[in-house]
Scaffold this motif. Structure first.
Motif, PDB file in Angstrom:
ATOM      1  N   UNK A 179      63.103  46.669  56.145  1.00 22.14           N
ATOM      2  CA  UNK A 179      63.621  45.822  57.226  1.00 22.14           C
ATOM      3  C   UNK A 179      63.640  46.600  58.538  1.00 22.14           C
ATOM      4  N   UNK A 180      64.075  47.854  58.473  1.00 23.98           N
ATOM      5  CA  UNK A 180      64.087  48.687  59.696  1.00 23.98           C
ATOM      6  C   UNK A 180      62.676  48.888  60.220  1.00 23.98           C
ATOM      7  N   UNK A 181      61.737  49.114  59.305  1.00 23.52           N
ATOM      8  CA  UNK A 181      60.352  49.297  59.716  1.00 23.52           C
ATOM      9  C   UNK A 181      59.828  48.031  60.388  1.00 23.52           C
ATOM     10  N   UNK A 182      60.118  46.872  59.832  1.00 20.08           N
ATOM     11  CA  UNK A 182      59.677  45.609  60.441  1.00 20.08           C
ATOM     12  C   UNK A 182      60.254  45.458  61.844  1.00 20.08           C
ATOM     13  N   UNK A 183      61.518  45.814  62.013  1.00 19.01           N
ATOM     14  CA  UNK A 183      62.181  45.731  63.331  1.00 19.01           C
ATOM     15  C   UNK A 183      61.499  46.681  64.324  1.00 19.01           C
ATOM     16  N   UNK A 184      61.234  47.898  63.879  1.00 19.59           N
ATOM     17  CA  UNK A 184      60.572  48.886  64.747  1.00 19.59           C
ATOM     18  C   UNK A 184      59.202  48.388  65.164  1.00 19.59           C
ATOM     19  N   UNK A 185      58.438  47.869  64.215  1.00 16.12           N
ATOM     20  CA  UNK A 185      57.087  47.362  64.509  1.00 16.12           C
ATOM     21  C   UNK A 185      57.127  46.218  65.509  1.00 16.12           C
ATOM     22  N   UNK A 186      58.130  45.335  65.354  1.00 11.60           N
ATOM     23  CA  UNK A 186      58.279  44.218  66.309  1.00 11.60           C
ATOM     24  C   UNK A 186      58.590  44.738  67.710  1.00 11.60           C
ATOM     25  N   UNK A 187      59.454  45.721  67.787  1.00 10.46           N
ATOM     26  CA  UNK A 187      59.902  46.233  69.093  1.00 10.46           C
ATOM     27  C   UNK A 187      58.845  47.016  69.860  1.00 10.46           C
ATOM     28  N   UNK A 188      57.883  47.601  69.152  1.00  7.79           N
ATOM     29  CA  UNK A 188      56.872  48.406  69.879  1.00  7.79           C
ATOM     30  C   UNK A 188      55.583  47.652  70.166  1.00  7.79           C
ATOM     31  N   UNK A 189      55.502  46.412  69.745  1.00  3.91           N
ATOM     32  CA  UNK A 189      54.275  45.643  70.011  1.00  3.91           C
ATOM     33  C   UNK A 189      54.183  45.249  71.444  1.00  3.91           C
TER      34      UNK A 189
END
Length: 189
Positions: A179-189
């Motif tokens: 879940x944290x990884x998904x959040x990080x990926x969303x934030x850096x796009x």
């Protein structure tokens, strides 16, 4: 086979006869996704050179959670070296993350190469040293950086992997939840 020889030649010189001898000892194997090259509790059977695909080193922690420790992709050797050389049971798994094609040396042939090719032990030691140094360079930032920086470091260290391996393995490698990884990926796009 050329890629493997080219890698080996970065660590020393071999003449045609030595190269031919080396190649006479190699066997091609294929591993399906999720197959094990080496398993915890068993003695590793091979030193493998990855022609196609990706492997990961993983283990189970004291809570029974699977932890991905490292990835190895095309153009590199993959082996639990210390356990292979000592012929003792491995403590972690080496698993195919994708379908893989590898060139393998069994222990008998690997030892025969060492006993036949002058200077092979030094070449082998230098290959192991380079692999360990690279692993340390890729792992050490993971200890002190925040999760976003660790993810960006992962992309830099393994640029070709992010779209080839399950995100659960990436999250495990980074020491964060999916879940944290998904959040990080969303934030850096």
């Amino acid at each position: 086979m050329e890629a493997m020889i080219n890698l080996i030649l970065q660590f020393g010189d071999l003449n045609k006869q030595q190269i031919d001898f080396l190649l006479s000892k190699v066997e091609m194997l294929e591993f399906k996704k999720d197959d094990y090259l080496s398993e915890a509790g068993k003695v590793p059977r091979y030193v493998a050179f990855v022609l196609e695909g990706v492997f990961r080193f993983c283990y189970y922690n004291n809570k029974g959670e699977e932890v991905t420790n490292y990835f190895v992709e095309e153009g590199n050797f993959v082996v639990d070296n210390e356990k292979f050389e000592s012929q003792i049971a491995a403590s972690e798994y080496v698993q195919a993350v994708t379908d893989c094609k590898v060139l393998v040396f069994n222990k008998k042939d690997w030892d025969e190469i060492s006993n036949t090719i002058v200077g092979w032990e030094m070449m082998k030691a230098n290959m192991v040293k380079k692999c360990l140094t690279l692993a340390m360079e890729r792992r050490s930032p993971l200890v002190s950086e925040d999760a976003t920086t660790r993810y960006l470091s992962f992309i830099e260290a393994f640029p070709k992997l992010i779209n080839r391996i399950p995100l659960s393995y990436v999250a495990s490698y980074l020491g964060i939840t999916q879940q944290s990884l998904s959040r990080i990926r969303r934030n850096i796009r």
